[in-house]
Design a protein around this motif. Sequence first.
Motif, PDB file in Angstrom:
ATOM      1  N   MET A 145       0.106  -0.996   0.268  1.00 46.65           N
ATOM      2  CA  MET A 145      -0.204  -0.045   0.129  1.00 46.65           C
ATOM      3  C   MET A 145       1.002   1.256  -0.326  1.00 46.65           C
ATOM      4  N   ARG A 192      -8.537   6.020   5.818  1.00 42.29           N
ATOM      5  CA  ARG A 192      -7.331   5.281   5.489  1.00 42.29           C
ATOM      6  C   ARG A 192      -6.213   4.935   5.800  1.00 42.29           C
ATOM      7  N   THR A 224     -12.065  -0.499  11.198  1.00 42.06           N
ATOM      8  CA  THR A 224     -13.170   0.346  10.203  1.00 42.06           C
ATOM      9  C   THR A 224     -13.902   0.529  11.041  1.00 42.06           C
ATOM     10  N   LEU A 284     -13.350   8.439   1.986  1.00 41.99           N
ATOM     11  CA  LEU A 284     -11.951   7.894   1.324  1.00 41.99           C
ATOM     12  C   LEU A 284     -11.846   7.763   0.563  1.00 41.99           C
ATOM     13  N   THR A 287     -10.340   4.976  -3.213  1.00 41.83           N
ATOM     14  CA  THR A 287     -10.009   3.869  -2.967  1.00 41.83           C
ATOM     15  C   THR A 287     -10.625   4.260  -4.731  1.00 41.83           C
ATOM     16  N   SER A 288      -8.915   2.515  -5.818  1.00 44.21           N
ATOM     17  CA  SER A 288     -10.046   2.856  -6.472  1.00 44.21           C
ATOM     18  C   SER A 288     -10.453   1.804  -7.464  1.00 44.21           C
ATOM     19  N   ASP A 289     -10.273   0.479  -6.712  1.00 42.85           N
ATOM     20  CA  ASP A 289     -10.822  -0.414  -6.684  1.00 42.85           C
ATOM     21  C   ASP A 289     -11.784  -1.108  -5.970  1.00 42.85           C
ATOM     22  N   MET A 290     -12.269  -1.099  -4.764  1.00 44.79           N
ATOM     23  CA  MET A 290     -12.374  -1.216  -3.222  1.00 44.79           C
ATOM     24  C   MET A 290     -14.192  -1.158  -2.894  1.00 44.79           C
ATOM     25  N   TRP A 333     -16.753  -1.336   0.967  1.00 43.40           N
ATOM     26  CA  TRP A 333     -17.201   0.949   1.156  1.00 43.40           C
ATOM     27  C   TRP A 333     -18.150   0.226   1.519  1.00 43.40           C
ATOM     28  N   GLU A 372     -20.785   6.689  -3.073  1.00 47.94           N
ATOM     29  CA  GLU A 372     -19.338   6.622  -4.181  1.00 47.94           C
ATOM     30  C   GLU A 372     -19.653   8.655  -4.717  1.00 47.94           C
ATOM     31  N   SER A 399      -8.027   8.007  -8.857  1.00 43.51           N
ATOM     32  CA  SER A 399      -9.281   7.397  -7.313  1.00 43.51           C
ATOM     33  C   SER A 399     -10.678   7.681  -7.532  1.00 43.51           C
ATOM     34  N   TRP A 432     -15.397   8.016  -1.976  1.00 45.31           N
ATOM     35  CA  TRP A 432     -16.666   7.539  -1.209  1.00 45.31           C
ATOM     36  C   TRP A 432     -16.677   8.239   0.179  1.00 45.31           C
TER      37      TRP A 432
END
Length: 158
Positions: free
Chosen positions: A30, A67, A85, A102, A104-107, A111, A118, A146, A149
């Motif tokens: 990460m 983060r 979380t 937050l 994120t690109s792919d999660m 979330w 989003e 990114s 969210w």
Amino acid sequence: MNTVLQAVQIQRLEESSLERIITLLEQCDMYTSSVTFESSSYWIAQLDGLDVGCVGLEQGFQASLLRSVAVLPRFRSSGIARTLTLFALEQARNRGDQAVYLFTSDMGPFWTRFGFIEVPLETLVQALPDVPQVQSALNQRWLEESRAWLKSLELQEV
């Protein structure tokens, strides 16, 4: 509750422990360059004395940026990320935040389980313009890679 979660202890880290967070994030492949204690708090999850996960909050005015939610690969799918979380969301609520954001690109699907939706990147940047990860995104030009969210933190009745 599974036995791993029963044994996990969450501890708040001091600035002198920054290397512990960076090491754990590197072990999880990460991003680490904007990890700082400036306007931020970090917690680490330990299992039998081993750092197995972490989470951070970068604080703004009535909002925080969640983060660095990370769990070592061999401990994934054990509920540690969920526990971290929920812990961080409670910390944000306790400090009076009305929202948590937050990147994120792919999660995204992960979330949504916590009530995140989003939102446009600009919404996050406007809400938390001075936090370290937003500044990093703007300065290093990775913002457009990114997605943002948001989780609204509703006041809980007493």
